[in-house]
Design a protein around this motif. Structure first.
Motif, mmCIF file in Angstrom:
data_model
loop_
_atom_site.group_PDB
_atom_site.id
_atom_site.type_symbol
_atom_site.label_atom_id
_atom_site.label_comp_id
_atom_site.label_asym_id
_atom_site.label_seq_id
_atom_site.Cartn_x
_atom_site.Cartn_y
_atom_site.Cartn_z
ATOM 1 N N SER A 1 3.907 1.477 -1.373
ATOM 2 C CA SER A 1 4.477 1.574 -2.726
ATOM 3 C C SER A 1 3.455 2.116 -3.714
ATOM 4 C CB SER A 1 4.976 0.204 -3.200
ATOM 5 O OG SER A 1 6.028 -0.236 -2.382
ATOM 6 N N ILE A 2 2.240 1.589 -3.664
ATOM 7 C CA ILE A 2 1.185 2.086 -4.554
ATOM 8 C C ILE A 2 0.944 3.563 -4.293
ATOM 9 C CG2 ILE A 2 -1.287 1.939 -5.115
ATOM 10 C CD1 ILE A 2 -1.042 -1.117 -4.556
ATOM 11 N N TYR A 3 0.942 3.944 -3.020
ATOM 12 C CA TYR A 3 0.734 5.349 -2.664
ATOM 13 C C TYR A 3 1.786 6.237 -3.314
ATOM 14 C CZ TYR A 3 0.743 9.732 -0.196
ATOM 15 O OH TYR A 3 0.740 11.077 0.073
ATOM 16 N N THR B 1 1.510 6.476 -7.072
ATOM 17 C CA THR B 1 0.353 7.312 -7.404
ATOM 18 C C THR B 1 0.662 8.788 -7.158
ATOM 19 O OG1 THR B 1 -1.100 5.481 -6.780
ATOM 20 C CG2 THR B 1 -2.116 7.654 -6.970
ATOM 21 N N SER C 1 0.829 -1.205 0.000
ATOM 22 C CA SER C 1 0.000 0.000 0.000
ATOM 23 C C SER C 1 0.863 1.254 0.000
ATOM 24 C CB SER C 1 -0.992 0.002 1.166
ATOM 25 O OG SER C 1 -0.346 -0.161 2.396
#
Length: 186
Positions: free
Chosen positions: A161-163, A166, A159
């Motif tokens: 890394s995705i943050y 993004t 989460s």
């Protein structure tokens, strides 16, 4: 939730949370983590393993840390790491909202991206609770406890890394928007 976020995304608040969060993180990186790792003989601490860990690794780490290292982990590192997730969740939620507002996407489904750091913070707390349980029950913790704690470590890292990916995309979009605005005024 959106109303709470919108009330708190002034530049000063976002910057203030960002600074405090990263000061706590720097303190962990420069003080509590090295203090704990001094006992680890080069083995990574559990909360620093984004791909998780298994029962054998935890046994090896905790054995290598010895009683003093396990106590240092529990008494020095974990308390600071119980403050950091709250700060991370709030700070980076507000940061995402701040930049989404700049590209006029805060009042859209993109607003759910603000929940990623909160998910990471919750996973970090659950990971920490698992580590506390293992440290306090050493050597009598179960493989299930290790698996669950490791799962939350992985959720936290995914989460996070995705943050950040993004956020990078949003910053690029903001840069493009600023360039377009600048070139249209020339």
């Amino acid at each position: 939730m959106n109303k709470i976020i919108e009330k708190n995304i002034s530049g000063k608040k976002v910057l203030g949370f960002f600074i405090v969060t990263n000061l706590v993180y720097a303190f962990m990186l420069m003080v509590t983590i090295p203090k704990t790792m001094a006992f680890s003989n080069g083995l990574k601490l559990l909360d620093m393993m984004p791909t998780g860990y298994d029962f054998n690794y935890v046994n090896k780490l905790f054995s290598t840390l010895g009683e003093n290292g396990r106590e240092t982990y529990l008494i020095n590192q974990i308390p600071v790491d119980m403050i950091y997730p709250l700060l991370f969740g709030i700070s980076y939620c507000l940061l995402m909202a701040y930049f989404l507002k700049k590209i006029n996407k805060l009042k859209s489904p993109f607003s759910y991206l603000c929940l990623l750091p909160i998910l990471a913070a919750i996973a970090d707390y659950l990971e920490n609770l698992g580590i506390i349980k293992m440290l306090t029950s050493y050597p009598n913790y179960t493989e299930t406890t290790v698996t669950i704690a490791s799962m939350f470590s992985v959720i936290k890292s995914i989460s996070t890394s995705i943050y950040f990916i993004t956020l990078l995309v949003i910053l690029i979009l903001l840069g493009i928007k600023s360039l377009k605005k600048t070139s249209s005024t020339i």
